[in-house]
Design an enzyme around this catalytic site. Structure first.
Site, PDB file in Angstrom:
ATOM      1  CB  SER A 140      10.924   3.003  15.617  1.00  0.00           C
ATOM      2  OG  SER A 140      10.808   3.233  14.223  1.00  0.00           O
ATOM      3  N   GLY A 141      13.983   2.913  14.262  1.00  0.00           N
ATOM      4  CA  GLY A 141      14.762   2.152  13.306  1.00  0.00           C
ATOM      5  C   GLY A 141      14.032   1.951  11.999  1.00  0.00           C
ATOM      6  N   GLY A 142      12.732   2.263  11.980  1.00  0.00           N
ATOM      7  CA  GLY A 142      11.950   2.163  10.759  1.00  0.00           C
ATOM      8  C   GLY A 142      12.230   3.331   9.833  1.00  0.00           C
ATOM      9  CB  CYS A 151     -18.274  10.640  -7.166  1.00  0.00           C
ATOM     10  SG  CYS A 151     -19.549   9.401  -6.796  1.00  0.00           S
ATOM     11  CD  GLU A 164     -11.037   9.081  -6.886  1.00  0.00           C
ATOM     12  OE1 GLU A 164     -11.913   9.077  -6.002  1.00  0.00           O
ATOM     13  OE2 GLU A 164     -11.246   9.468  -8.063  1.00  0.00           O
ATOM     14  CG  HIS A 174     -14.644   7.222  -7.789  1.00  0.00           C
ATOM     15  ND1 HIS A 174     -14.532   8.149  -6.778  1.00  0.00           N
ATOM     16  CD2 HIS A 174     -15.918   6.749  -7.719  1.00  0.00           C
ATOM     17  CE1 HIS A 174     -15.671   8.230  -6.112  1.00  0.00           C
ATOM     18  NE2 HIS A 174     -16.535   7.391  -6.668  1.00  0.00           N
TER      19      HIS A 174
END
Length: 519
Positions: free
Chosen positions: A232-234, A91, A180, A178
């Site tokens: 955090s446990g995530g 682009c 992507e 584009h």
């Protein structure tokens, strides 16, 4: 961008994306990595010497909002075209390449947005192996009227005479569309052809390789010092903990801060899961009252994030002082966190507590080995590290927790209300087998009330906003088309079981224009 462990990694193959401020720049990096080639994004005004010092096998110019013929428009050092490194302009990137090499760029008579028919006239380079009649995604106002000398026009559309161009001898290429974005369904093939046909890529970017490079980098950065990791446990923080522990062993101590802003029973679950799967010392810090007091009377979402970020670091500092020789804080910052918090070429969407929300004068130095990874890459990394499935596929949860899912002031009463509603949402999504098919599913508590009727009595209570989205990386998202019976069950349960709620509404906004979280 401050140096981190991730920025010290030197992969065997690297593609550099020069960012001209496009909304799709991060998707370029994702598509390149999907082709198993490591990719990093740098500002478009990065000096050429600095770009070449990274020894890239290829360079991509992103799109951008500017017109390349206007004064002050971003440019690159023209010597880049003679550096012997393949370049792909997308682009704005193609328009800039055209103008700098002697082509003609003009304002388009008709702007081209959305899906467009592409007619390919040469299938010998980027379009190798593809159908000559394709659909692509356009988003531009300016047009390359004439390609530079030495270039061949390889594709066009009814409104764009030069939709793709190539100088195979110099390995310089440009596309107006584009590749992507997912709306260009064969776009990854264009990028793969560029990488493998012209950059000589061998596909060396793997999670196993990343683990090797990241652990070596962490060891070099830390030396014999101690590290604390904010757990955090995530999936993000657990993956960081596992990765850093692999690198430095018992030099790492994890700190789990119970802010009181967690989901139902989350504190207990995190500690139990951690004890079952990790052999890392864990410090549990219960500071619910402290965070609630700091948030008292605060309604602005940016202030909430900064307060929470500062308080997190303060707690870490206090806990770290009880240990010896702690100099580093490891945390699970991801690339979308960095982008949304604002970079040189990307506007700030919202401050993430672990990026822009951190205090300026931190005592500890940061270790952020996931800083350049997207969420799906982190999940692949976690699987490679052997993390349990229930941890790998746990839905993302924001660092500031429920505080940014409560509009207005955060109080204990409102926290408990949202916690109960959120638990119902997650329970029903899991029950219907949708938990791993959607990106996130949660409840939001607005700062408004509405009239209702329950048991023949007038009510004036809060609504709950249901938010369920699908996504690949959180950079873009779409609202999930849930079956009506699922929506009905969630609504009935929330209104019937959560005191103070008399209405449930469903957020059907995509990202963009909205964000996934409400604050």
């Amino acid at each position: 961008m401050p140096p981190t462990s991730a920025s010290l990694i030197r992969p065997d193959e690297l593609v550099v994306v020069l960012d001209f401020g496009a909304q799709y720049t991060q998707l370029i990096a994702r598509r390149v990595r999907e082709c198993r080639v490591y990719c990093e994004i740098v500002p478009s005004d990065t000096p050429l010497e600095a770009v070449l010092a990274r020894k890239p096998i290829g360079i991509v110019f992103s799109g951008g909002p500017s017109s390349c013929y206007e004064p002050g428009a971003p440019v690159v050092d023209p010597a880049i075209y003679d550096a012997g490194i393949p370049v792909l302009g997308i682009c704005y990137g193609m328009q800039l390449m055209s103008r700098q090499l002697g082509g003609e760029v003009i304002p388009g008579d008709r702007r081209e947005y959305g899906k467009t028919q592409l007619d390919v006239s040469d299938t010998s380079d980027l379009f190798l192996g593809l159908n000559p009649e394709l659909v692509c995604w356009m988003s531009h106002g300016d047009t390359v009227q004439a390609a530079p000398p030495g270039f061949t026009v390889t594709a066009s559309t009814p409104s764009t005479p030069v939709a793709a161009m190539a100088n195979r001898e110099r390995r310089l290429f440009g596309v107006q569309f584009h590749p992507e974005v997912v709306h260009t369904p064969w776009g990854t093939e264009i990028i793969r052809n560029f990488l493998y046909q012209f950059c000589g890529a061998k596909g060396l970017w793997t999670m196993a390789g990343f683990i090797r490079e990241a652990t070596e980098s962490v060891r070099a950065q830390v030396g014999d010092k101690r590290v604390v990791c904010g757990l955090s446990g995530g999936i993000d923080s657990c993956t960081v903990a596992a990765l850093v522990h692999r690198a430095i062993g018992d030099q790492l101590t994890c700190i789990f801060v119970n802010t009181g802003l967690l989901r139902k029973d989350e504190g207990t679950q995190v500690r139990a899961t951690f004890a079952d799967h990790f052999k890392i010392p864990l410090v549990y810090s219960d500071v619910k009252d402290r965070f609630l007091a700091r948030l008292q009377g605060v309604t602005d979402p940016e202030k909430k994030r900064k307060i929470i970020g500062n308080e997190f670091v303060a707690v870490f500092d206090e806990e770290a002082e009880k240990l010896q020789d702690v100099e580093y804080l490891a945390q699970g910052t991801l690339y979308p966190d960095v982008i949304e918090s604002g970079t040189k070429n990307a506007a700030k969407i919202k401050t993430h507590h672990n990026v822009g929300g951190l205090p300026e004068n931190m005592r500890m130095k940061l270790i952020e080995p996931l800083r350049y990874l997207f969420k799906d890459e982190v999940r692949r990394l976690a699987e490679e590290l052997g993390l349990p499935s229930e941890m790998v596929w746990r839905q993302p949860f924001p660092g500031p927790g429920l505080a940014i899912r409560i509009m207005g002031e955060v109080t204990l009463e409102r926290l408990e209300m949202l916690r109960a509603a959120d638990a119902i949402v997650v329970d029903e999504i899991k029950r219907t087998g949708l938990y791993r098919r959607v990106w996130q599913s949660f409840a939001v508590l607005p700062d408004t009330k509405s009239v209702g009727v329950m048991g023949d009595q007038r009510t004036y209570a809060y609504p709950i906003v249901l938010r369920v989205v699908t996504s690949e990386d959180a950079m873009t998202a779409d609202w999930a088309r849930l079956p009506y019976e699922v929506l009905e069950r969630i609504s009935n349960r929330i209104v019937g079981e959560v005191h103070g709620v008399n209405r449930v509404v469903y957020d059907i906004t995509s990202k963009p224009p909205g964000t996934i979280e409400w604050e």
